[in-house]
Design an enzyme around this catalytic site. Structure first.
Site, mmCIF file in Angstrom:
data_model
loop_
_atom_site.group_PDB
_atom_site.id
_atom_site.type_symbol
_atom_site.label_atom_id
_atom_site.label_comp_id
_atom_site.label_asym_id
_atom_site.label_seq_id
_atom_site.Cartn_x
_atom_site.Cartn_y
_atom_site.Cartn_z
ATOM 1 N N PRO A 35 0.736 -1.218 0.123
ATOM 2 C CG PRO A 35 -0.244 -0.823 1.889
ATOM 3 C CD PRO A 35 0.484 -2.191 1.205
ATOM 4 C CG ASN A 36 -0.276 4.321 1.369
ATOM 5 O OD1 ASN A 36 -1.370 4.832 0.695
ATOM 6 N ND2 ASN A 36 -0.575 3.934 2.435
ATOM 7 N NE ARG A 85 1.106 13.327 -1.682
ATOM 8 C CZ ARG A 85 -0.202 12.506 -2.018
ATOM 9 N NH1 ARG A 85 -0.346 11.670 -0.797
ATOM 10 N NH2 ARG A 85 -0.793 12.463 -2.801
ATOM 11 C CE1 TYR A 140 9.043 5.072 3.220
ATOM 12 C CE2 TYR A 140 7.350 6.923 2.986
ATOM 13 C CZ TYR A 140 7.983 5.744 3.564
ATOM 14 O OH TYR A 140 7.269 5.288 4.758
ATOM 15 C CG ASN A 145 8.440 -1.870 0.169
ATOM 16 O OD1 ASN A 145 7.862 -2.116 1.343
ATOM 17 N ND2 ASN A 145 9.219 -0.835 -0.085
ATOM 18 C CB ALA A 181 1.643 -0.107 6.422
ATOM 19 C CD GLU A 203 11.127 -7.645 5.325
ATOM 20 O OE1 GLU A 203 11.586 -8.690 5.797
ATOM 21 O OE2 GLU A 203 10.643 -6.754 6.074
ATOM 22 C CG HIS A 251 11.380 -2.420 4.416
ATOM 23 N ND1 HIS A 251 10.108 -2.274 4.192
ATOM 24 C CD2 HIS A 251 11.712 -3.628 4.723
ATOM 25 C CE1 HIS A 251 9.494 -3.523 4.665
ATOM 26 N NE2 HIS A 251 10.324 -4.394 5.241
ATOM 27 N NE ARG A 253 10.177 5.704 8.765
ATOM 28 C CZ ARG A 253 9.340 5.636 7.814
ATOM 29 N NH1 ARG A 253 9.451 4.600 6.825
ATOM 30 N NH2 ARG A 253 8.359 6.327 7.910
HETATM 31 O O1 CA2 Z 1 10.575 1.756 3.999
HETATM 32 C C1 CA2 Z 1 9.799 1.130 3.195
HETATM 33 O O2 CA2 Z 1 9.963 0.821 2.001
HETATM 34 C C2 CA2 Z 1 8.482 0.898 3.661
HETATM 35 O O3 CA2 Z 1 8.146 -0.348 3.475
HETATM 36 C C3 CA2 Z 1 7.513 1.975 3.138
HETATM 37 C C4 CA2 Z 1 6.059 1.903 3.862
HETATM 38 C C5 CA2 Z 1 6.254 2.051 5.523
HETATM 39 O O4 CA2 Z 1 5.092 1.661 5.704
HETATM 40 C C6 CA2 Z 1 6.967 0.739 5.955
HETATM 41 O O5 CA2 Z 1 7.212 1.125 7.162
HETATM 42 C C7 CA2 Z 1 8.440 1.066 5.325
HETATM 43 C C8 CA2 Z 1 5.206 3.020 3.512
HETATM 44 C C9 CA2 Z 1 5.170 3.453 1.912
HETATM 45 C C10 CA2 Z 1 4.458 4.715 1.748
HETATM 46 O O6 CA2 Z 1 4.973 5.375 0.640
HETATM 47 C C11 CA2 Z 1 4.784 6.498 0.592
HETATM 48 C C12 CA2 Z 1 5.583 7.219 -0.550
HETATM 49 C C13 CA2 Z 1 5.248 8.375 -0.765
HETATM 50 C C14 CA2 Z 1 4.182 9.140 -0.065
HETATM 51 C C15 CA2 Z 1 3.560 8.558 1.099
HETATM 52 C C16 CA2 Z 1 3.951 7.380 1.187
#
Ligand code: CA2
Length: 156
Positions: free
Chosen positions: A11-12, A19, A24, A75, A78, A99, A101, A108
């Site tokens: 997700p996301n 953003r 990221y 990946n 969340a 895996e 990230h 974090r």
């Molecule tokens: O660091 C990573 O790759 C994560 O898997 C990214 C997830 C986060 O929940 C994990 O804890 C770590 C979040 C991805 C959301 O990506 C966004 C990208 C741009 C704007 C908002 C969210």
């Protein structure tokens, strides 16, 4: 035969590049996909890249993966920190999984410390931004080739 790698994004991650660049990075998911394809091609491997915001869809893709792929890169976003369903699917599917990230989840918030995906992962790449996906492709190719060599050696 060339390694066939399925890359799953949770997700996301479709929002990448728009953003939160400080956490990221600036690359979009499409750019990461292109980099993975280039890296896979250099090893005569193939990559299929998918993203879903739905836990069940990710579980379905893992369940079906054995039919078409040799390794997974995951990946789970969340869902990494919440999804026992995804963990169970990864354990059941029997394919080697890396895996990934973008961020280092151990630097974090405390709730990101736990990864269910890690319990099914052969290896983990984190904190290296988009580059981590390319390194995961390298790792997946390595695992598939190692598995094939072991199989051949057993036959002799
Ligand atoms: O660091 C990573 O790759 C994560 O898997 C990214 C997830 C986060 O929940 C994990 O804890 C770590 C979040 C991805 C959301 O990506 C966004 C990208 C741009 C704007 C908002 C969210």
């Amino acid at each position: 035969m060339a390694a066939r790698i399925l890359v799953l994004n949770g997700p996301n991650l479709n929002l990448l590049g728009s953003r939160e660049p400080r956490i990221y990075g600036r690359e979009t998911l499409a750019e990461i996909e292109a980099a993975c394809r280039r890296r896979a091609k250099a090893h005569a491997a193939t990559v299929e890249f998918r993203q879903s915001n739905t836990e069940g869809e990710l579980v379905d893709w893992v369940q079906q993966a054995k039919e078409k792929f040799d390794a997974l890169i995951v990946n789970a976003g969340a869902y990494t920190h919440t999804s026992v369903a995804l963990l169970d699917a990864l354990l059941a599917c029997g394919l080697p999984a890396i895996e990934v990230h973008l961020s280092n989840i151990h630097r974090r918030e405390a709730f990101r410390e736990t990864s269910y995906v890690s319990k099914a992962a052969a290896g983990i790449v984190m904190g290296l931004g988009a580059k981590g996906y390319e390194l995961a492709v390298e790792a997946a190719v390595h695992l598939v080739e190692r598995k094939k060599k072991k199989k051949t050696a057993r036959r002799k």
